[in-house]
Design a protein around this motif. Structure first.
Motif, short mmCIF file in Angstrom:
data_model
loop_
_atom_site.label_atom_id
_atom_site.label_comp_id
_atom_site.label_asym_id
_atom_site.label_seq_id
_atom_site.Cartn_x
_atom_site.Cartn_y
_atom_site.Cartn_z
N GLU A 67 -11.22 11.45 51.52
CA GLU A 67 -11.58 10.88 50.37
C GLU A 67 -13.90 11.39 51.54
N ASN A 68 -13.56 11.80 52.39
CA ASN A 68 -15.13 12.10 53.19
C ASN A 68 -15.42 13.48 52.72
N MET A 69 -14.62 14.57 52.00
CA MET A 69 -15.05 15.11 51.52
C MET A 69 -15.50 15.42 50.08
N ARG A 70 -14.06 14.32 49.47
CA ARG A 70 -14.75 14.04 47.61
C ARG A 70 -16.19 13.27 47.95
N GLU A 71 -16.54 12.62 48.13
CA GLU A 71 -17.62 11.50 48.31
C GLU A 71 -18.54 13.01 48.81
#
Length: 458
Positions: free
Chosen positions: A367-371
């Protein structure tokens, strides 16, 4: 007392405290520190691996950091040992081999030392940590002549090839820092040995020498090139040793003599310039991003090569400074929007892959990477998610293909497009798990993509 010039050198240290606190992978092994109970059983092999890693990695550090890390290591091991003994009771102890001291005036028994290092590296014993640390300190205090004499003595000993290599690498690294010219002239004939570590050490000596006496270092290098020392011995015509040396030298020149740096890059065949610039970005010392970016743009004509080179540099920055490190690099280098997209895409995948080497990738990291990718390369999140899940599925049992396939399918259903699942299935991981991968193809809505993936996964 260490020489001032030795203290100024800043080859990056091999961290000791993090190795104890969170794992050690320099020997290809990752050991987690889970508390006192586990410490009782893993402390000796962990200490042994740390000691060998320090020994072999000694060339990567400045003399001052050797002293600092020796203190850290002593304190960490002593603290762990005290914790084990207080937990297990007064009778508990961790065995340690004979306390034979390293007398500063006594000649070093290199053969005995090689045997001990080999035993420690193989995991057959913990070795004597105090002896190793005292010996490490003694080596850091030897000057160039003493190190050269020790190398000559080691050359005469009846040692296995592996034992000789371990000893030589530790001493050559020290010699490279204290007397780089001596290291280069003594070992130039071994530049094409199948020992990547030796070439790295000698190219580091080139950079150190170039900082101290650039004219002499460049003259020696150019003379050796003319004499054929760096001629290619590979079928593709590339001399890996020369590229590594050029990268070390140009990394220094780009700071002190930008025109000279451009001339050296331009003197290489066109198909080798990008590789040189990428090696610079993966080097051991930081190059000013703005100066590096200018060198890249003036050395490469193809925009795709320029973007790919910056993307390669972003990989190093994400490993060292996380996503913030990449942002800082992109800002300081003044990357264009297209160059930023390429850098973000490669850095995002590299970050997830880095985590997957150590543990199962938490959903939070995805999720951090996607954000982050969504902020800096809008529209790339789904493709990057599929790629990251596929790459992490190749890292053994930590991230099973079936688990990552389920996550990819979940994101696919939430996104409303085929990018996550398409990228996940168009991968080496999918081709290595064809039966499971084929079961996901039916969820692809685009008939053309579905047919393409079906052909790939037959």
């Amino acid at each position: 007392m260490l020489a001032d010039r030795s203290e100024r050198r800043s080859l990056p240290p091999l961290s000791v405290a993090p190795a104890i606190a969170g794992g050690l992978d320099s020997a290809g092994i990752i050991l987690r520190w889970d508390g006192v109970v586990n410490a009782r059983y893993i402390l000796p092999p962990v200490a042994a691996l740390i000691a060998v890693s320090i020994w072999i990695g000694i060339q990567r550090r400045s003399m001052a950091s050797v002293e600092r890390e020796t203190v850290v290591l002593r304190e960490a091991i002593a603290s762990a040992r005290d914790s084990v003994q207080s937990s297990a009771g007064p009778s508990a102890s961790i065995p340690e081999r004979g306390e034979k001291p390293v007398d500063e005036k006594e000649p070093i028994d290199w053969k005995e030392l090689a045997d001990q290092m080999a035993e420690m590296q193989s995991g057959r014993g913990s070795g004597n940590m105090r002896t190793m640390m005292r010996l490490q300190q003694r080596l850091s205090e030897m000057d160039g002549k003493e190190l050269s004499a020790a190398l000559e003595e080691i050359a005469t000993l009846d040692l296995s090839a592996e034992a000789r290599k371990m000893l030589e690498h530790a001493l050559i690294g020290m010699l490279a820092q204290k007397s780089p010219q001596e290291a280069l002239t003594r070992f130039a004939d071994r530049l094409h040995d199948r020992e990547g570590g030796l070439v790295w050490q000698l190219s580091s000596a080139m950079r150190i020498w170039a900082k101290e006496d650039p004219a002499a270092a460049i003259a020696w290098f150019d003379r050796e090139i003319a004499n054929g020392t760096f001629d290619s011995k590979s079928l593709d015509g590339k001399s890996r040793a020369r590229l590594q040396f050029e990268a070390a030298l140009v990394s220094d020149l780009v700071e002190s003599d930008p025109d000279g740096a451009r001339e050296r890059v331009a003197a290489l065949p066109a198909d080798q310039r990008q590789e040189l610039l990428q090696q610079m970005s993966n080097g051991q010392e930081r190059v000013d991003p703005a100066k590096y970016a200018n060198l890249v743009r003036t050395s490469l004509d193809d925009e795709n090569q320029v973007s790919a080179t910056f993307a390669s540099a972003a990989t190093r920055h994400v490993h060292q400074g996380g996503y913030e490190g990449v942002e800082k690099f992109m800002d300081e280098a003044g990357l264009s929007p297209a160059e930023r997209v390429a850098a973000v895409e490669q850095a995002a995948g590299a970050k997830i892959q880095q985590i997957s080497h150590q543990k199962k990738v938490p959903r939070e990291e995805i999720e951090n990477m996607r954000e982050w990718a969504g902020q800096h390369a809008p529209g790339s999140q789904d493709k990057l998610t599929g790629r990251a899940l596929a790459e992490s599925a190749q890292q053994g049992n930590r991230n099973p293909f079936s688990d990552n396939a389920a996550i990819a399918l979940e994101y696919h259903r939430g996104s409303g497009n085929d990018e996550v699942l398409g990228a996940f299935l168009d991968s080496h991981a999918a081709r290595s798990n064809r039966e499971q991968a084929r079961g996901l193809i039916e969820h692809i809505s685009d008939p053309e993509l579905r047919e393409k993936l079906s052909e790939q996964l037959k």
